[in-house]
Design an enzyme around this catalytic site. Structure first.
Site, PDB file in Angstrom:
ATOM      1  CG  ASP A  51       0.169  -3.929   2.840  1.00  8.96           C
ATOM      2  OD1 ASP A  51       0.958  -3.453   1.481  1.00  8.96           O
ATOM      3  OD2 ASP A  51       0.403  -3.293   3.886  1.00  8.96           O
TER       4      ASP A  51
ATOM      5  CG  HIS B 194      -0.430   0.669   2.525  1.00 13.97           C
ATOM      6  ND1 HIS B 194      -0.147  -0.399   3.268  1.00 13.97           N
ATOM      7  CD2 HIS B 194      -0.197   1.745   3.375  1.00 13.97           C
ATOM      8  CE1 HIS B 194      -0.307   0.123   3.814  1.00 13.97           C
ATOM      9  NE2 HIS B 194      -0.075   1.384   4.671  1.00 13.97           N
TER      10      HIS B 194
ATOM     11  CD  GLN C 185      -1.739   7.032  11.490  1.00 13.09           C
ATOM     12  OE1 GLN C 185      -1.889   8.322  12.329  1.00 13.09           O
ATOM     13  NE2 GLN C 185      -3.058   6.055  11.686  1.00 13.09           N
ATOM     14  N   GLY C 186       3.242   6.664   8.977  1.00 14.26           N
ATOM     15  CA  GLY C 186       3.988   7.105   8.051  1.00 14.26           C
ATOM     16  C   GLY C 186       5.711   6.156   8.437  1.00 14.26           C
ATOM     17  CG  ASP C 187       5.983   4.644  12.268  1.00 15.67           C
ATOM     18  OD1 ASP C 187       7.439   5.121  11.931  1.00 15.67           O
ATOM     19  OD2 ASP C 187       5.386   4.440  13.285  1.00 15.67           O
ATOM     20  CB  SER C 188       2.954   1.708   6.222  1.00 21.53           C
ATOM     21  OG  SER C 188       1.401   1.787   6.807  1.00 21.53           O
TER      22      SER C 188
END
Length: 267
Positions: free
Chosen positions: A129, A83, A219-222
């Site tokens: 993913d 993603h 958020q931002g760690d994906s």
């Protein structure tokens, strides 16, 4: 759409939510505002260094905006989340290695020549993913091995695992200026199933976090690493909020995709 998007651990998901929801309902202004606190958290963590964890990298736009994490598994191959790269052209992505402070110019910025996304990827709650990036050069940073089908013991409930990233320090909060890390225990499949119901698939996913919450990726760690036993065992994927009690973080189960990842390394 919004139900899935708000769970993504990438800033791209947050920004996309902002595009489909009324402006007053989502604030993304902090997405590019670094957190200046030296001792702040991933959510519930501490500062870390790429000299200790040289294989952790981040993904950035061509203008330098960090939006996801990644893991160096070969000198020119980075594992991240599907993603994070879906719909991207290689020329739009940069991989930054050896840089603790996003405001610095330390380390190396590599261009991407190829993006592989798992062919069965549709949505984070379905699984798959996983993405592999091919870089335009070999990086000098040390790589990390990844879990295979022989490493089932690494996925035992209670196993201490490490998370790393430059993401937000609270759900919808400010992104961290610095690389942060924390340790979280893996949860049982039944615990994760209780939290997420049919959205959790134990073949494709593994969960980590404390029952009381307090420590998590955000958020931002994906795309960043979940590490145990000296191996990459998970890829930061999604979750309900960040560090909420009863809702552990959800990670792609790397051992399920080891063969596919190795094929990309060999390609």
């Amino acid at each position: 759409m919004a139900e899935t998007l708000h769970r993504l651990r990438s800033w791209l998901g947050v920004l996309l939510v902002a595009m489909v929801l009324p402006a007053a309902s989502v604030s993304v202004a902090s997405a590019d505002q670094p957190d200046g606190e030296v001792g702040t958290q991933i959510v519930g963590g501490t500062r870390a260094s790429t000299s200790t964890y040289p294989w952790v990298v981040y993904l950035a736009t061509s203008s330098g905006f960090q939006y996801c994490g990644g893991t160096l598994v070969a000198p020119n191959k980075v594992v991240t989340a599907a993603h994070c790269t879906e719909g991207d052209s290689p020329s739009a992505v940069r991989v930054v290695a050896g840089r603790d402070d996003k405001n610095s110019t330390a380390g190396t910025v590599a261009k991407v020549t190829k993006i592989w996304i798992h062919p069965s990827y549709q949505d984070v709650t379905i699984g798959n993913d996983v993405s592999v990036l091919t870089l335009d050069r070999n990086l000098s940073q040390r790589t990390i091995p990844f879990a295979t089908s022989a490493d089932s013991a690494l996925y035992a409930a209670g196993t201490s695992s490490r998370i790393l990233g430059w993401g937000t320090t609270s759900s919808g909060g400010s992104a961290s200026r610095y690389l942060l890390t924390a340790t979280v225990p893996l949860t049982s499949n039944s615990t994760c199933k209780t939290a997420y119901g049919t959205d959790f698939n134990a073949t494709h996913m593994v969960c980590a976090g404390y029952s009381q919450g307090g420590t998590d990726t955000c958020q931002g760690d994906s795309g960043g690493p979940l590490v145990a036993g000296g191996k990459l065992i998970g890829i930061t994927s999604w979750g309900e909020g960040c560090a909420d009690a009863g809702y552990p973080g959800v990670y792609s189960r790397v051992s399920t995709y080891a063969t596919a990842i190795q094929q990309q390394i060999n390609s």
